[in-house]
Design an enzyme around this catalytic site. Structure first.
Site, PDB file in Angstrom:
ATOM      1  N   ASP A   1      -2.613  -3.404   1.470  1.00  0.00           N
ATOM      2  CA  ASP A   1      -2.740  -3.046   2.875  1.00  0.00           C
ATOM      3  C   ASP A   1      -4.208  -3.131   3.265  1.00  0.00           C
ATOM      4  O   ASP A   1      -5.061  -2.463   2.675  1.00  0.00           O
ATOM      5  CB  ASP A   1      -2.217  -1.635   3.138  1.00  0.00           C
TER       6      ASP A   1
ATOM      7  N   GLY B   1      -7.126  -2.445   5.788  1.00  0.00           N
ATOM      8  CA  GLY B   1      -7.624  -1.691   6.930  1.00  0.00           C
ATOM      9  C   GLY B   1      -9.014  -2.152   7.300  1.00  0.00           C
ATOM     10  O   GLY B   1      -9.624  -2.976   6.606  1.00  0.00           O
TER      11      GLY B   1
ATOM     12  N   VAL C   1      -6.127  -0.927   0.493  1.00  0.00           N
ATOM     13  CA  VAL C   1      -5.339  -0.205  -0.504  1.00  0.00           C
ATOM     14  C   VAL C   1      -4.494  -1.225  -1.245  1.00  0.00           C
ATOM     15  O   VAL C   1      -3.822  -2.050  -0.629  1.00  0.00           O
ATOM     16  CB  VAL C   1      -4.425   0.842   0.161  1.00  0.00           C
TER      17      VAL C   1
ATOM     18  N   ASP D   1       0.092  -1.886   9.959  1.00  0.00           N
ATOM     19  CA  ASP D   1      -0.005  -0.646   9.190  1.00  0.00           C
ATOM     20  C   ASP D   1       0.925   0.430   9.736  1.00  0.00           C
ATOM     21  O   ASP D   1       1.558   1.171   8.961  1.00  0.00           O
ATOM     22  CB  ASP D   1      -1.453  -0.144   9.150  1.00  0.00           C
TER      23      ASP D   1
ATOM     24  N   ASP E   1      -1.827   8.697  10.175  1.00  0.00           N
ATOM     25  CA  ASP E   1      -2.555   7.829   9.245  1.00  0.00           C
ATOM     26  C   ASP E   1      -4.044   7.950   9.562  1.00  0.00           C
ATOM     27  O   ASP E   1      -4.499   7.557  10.638  1.00  0.00           O
ATOM     28  CB  ASP E   1      -2.089   6.380   9.375  1.00  0.00           C
TER      29      ASP E   1
ATOM     30  N   THR F   1     -10.041   4.407   9.591  1.00  0.00           N
ATOM     31  CA  THR F   1     -11.126   4.175  10.540  1.00  0.00           C
ATOM     32  C   THR F   1     -10.771   4.788  11.886  1.00  0.00           C
ATOM     33  O   THR F   1     -11.591   5.429  12.545  1.00  0.00           O
ATOM     34  CB  THR F   1     -11.380   2.665  10.698  1.00  0.00           C
TER      35      THR F   1
END
Length: 256
Positions: free
Chosen positions: A6, A8, A13, A109, A129, A132
């Site tokens: 994932d 970001g 991740v 996401d 979540d 950032t």
């Protein structure tokens, strides 16, 4: 073994799952200038750290909110394991009924988080979540994704505060002993940590008022473990939620 990634804005991740078991979870920095070889090396290092081999990878899946990195990662995975990664996006089945104005604009996401949450938790629910940005997604009692909010992330707030003031230092994200600080650093820590927790508590209350019912609340993201213990609401911390969602989506789309 399936490699799940994932992407970001700040961190990537990554982890692997075998059937329904997550084998590991690691974070690396998102670097838009890194080459596929550099990312391949990082992935290989993570696998070796957990005594795993790229030879056992039979598939991969990526969710990304940084389009400039996505193709680089696909190339890195092909070099690493000789497989073509699935990318979460249009045409990929998520199992979600998305009821927002333009479903195509829902971030990958957020879709992944919700896919995991509806498979494991009771609706209606609020999914937090903390990366950032801090996002809060709402799934109604019929498991429809109906919308959410986007808030300034804790690290972004802290950076803005220190960059726009001449005498305030950068601080570590640590919980002070008291809410009412008696020195500059503790005042800043209290302001960042407790205000973020209070914002989550307040937004949950307002969302439930609008829905007219109580919700299951789940939180994930790199900063969640620091803040969720400070919240007054009952919030389930699930640090593997993204990887679980990628696993759910991969299994819905894999070709037998």
């Amino acid at each position: 073994m399936i490699l799940a990634i994932d992407v970001g804005n700040t961190n990537i991740v990554l982890g692997c799952f075998d059937d329904k078991q997550i084998l590991f979870r690691e974070r690396i920095s998102t670097n838009q200038l890194a080459t596929d070889l550099e990312y391949m090396t990082l992935f290989s290092t993570a696998l070796k750290l957990h005594s795993l081999s790229e030879e056992n990878i039979s598939g991969a899946i990526i969710s990304s909110v940084v389009p400039s990195v996505t193709n680089t990662l696909k190339q890195a995975i092909t070099k690493l394991a000789g497989v073509t990664a699935m990318v979460v996006g249009p045409g990929v089945k998520t199992g979600l009924s998305i009821m927002i104005d333009n479903p195509a604009t829902l971030g990958a996401d957020l879709a992944v988080d919700a896919a995991a949450a509806i498979s494991e938790y009771k609706a209606p629910m609020i999914i937090i979540d903390m990366g950032t940005a801090t996002t809060m997604s709402v799934v109604d009692k019929n498991k429809n994704y109906i919308g959410g909010v986007i808030m300034t992330g804790m690290a972004v707030s802290s950076d803005a505060l220190t960059s726009r003031t001449s005498q305030l230092p950068r601080i570590a994200f640590e919980t002070p002993k008291k809410i009412i600080g008696t020195n500059t650093v503790d005042c800043m820590k209290s302001g960042i940590m407790f205000s973020t927790a209070s914002a989550l508590d307040g937004m949950i209350e307002r969302m439930e008022e609008e829905l007219g019912e109580k919700c299951t609340v789940i939180a994930t993201g790199g900063l969640a473990p620091l803040i969720i213990p400070l919240c007054k609401r009952d919030i389930t911390l699930d640090e593997d939620l993204l990887l679980k969602g990628l696993m759910v989506i991969y299994n819905k789309n894999k070709k037998d």
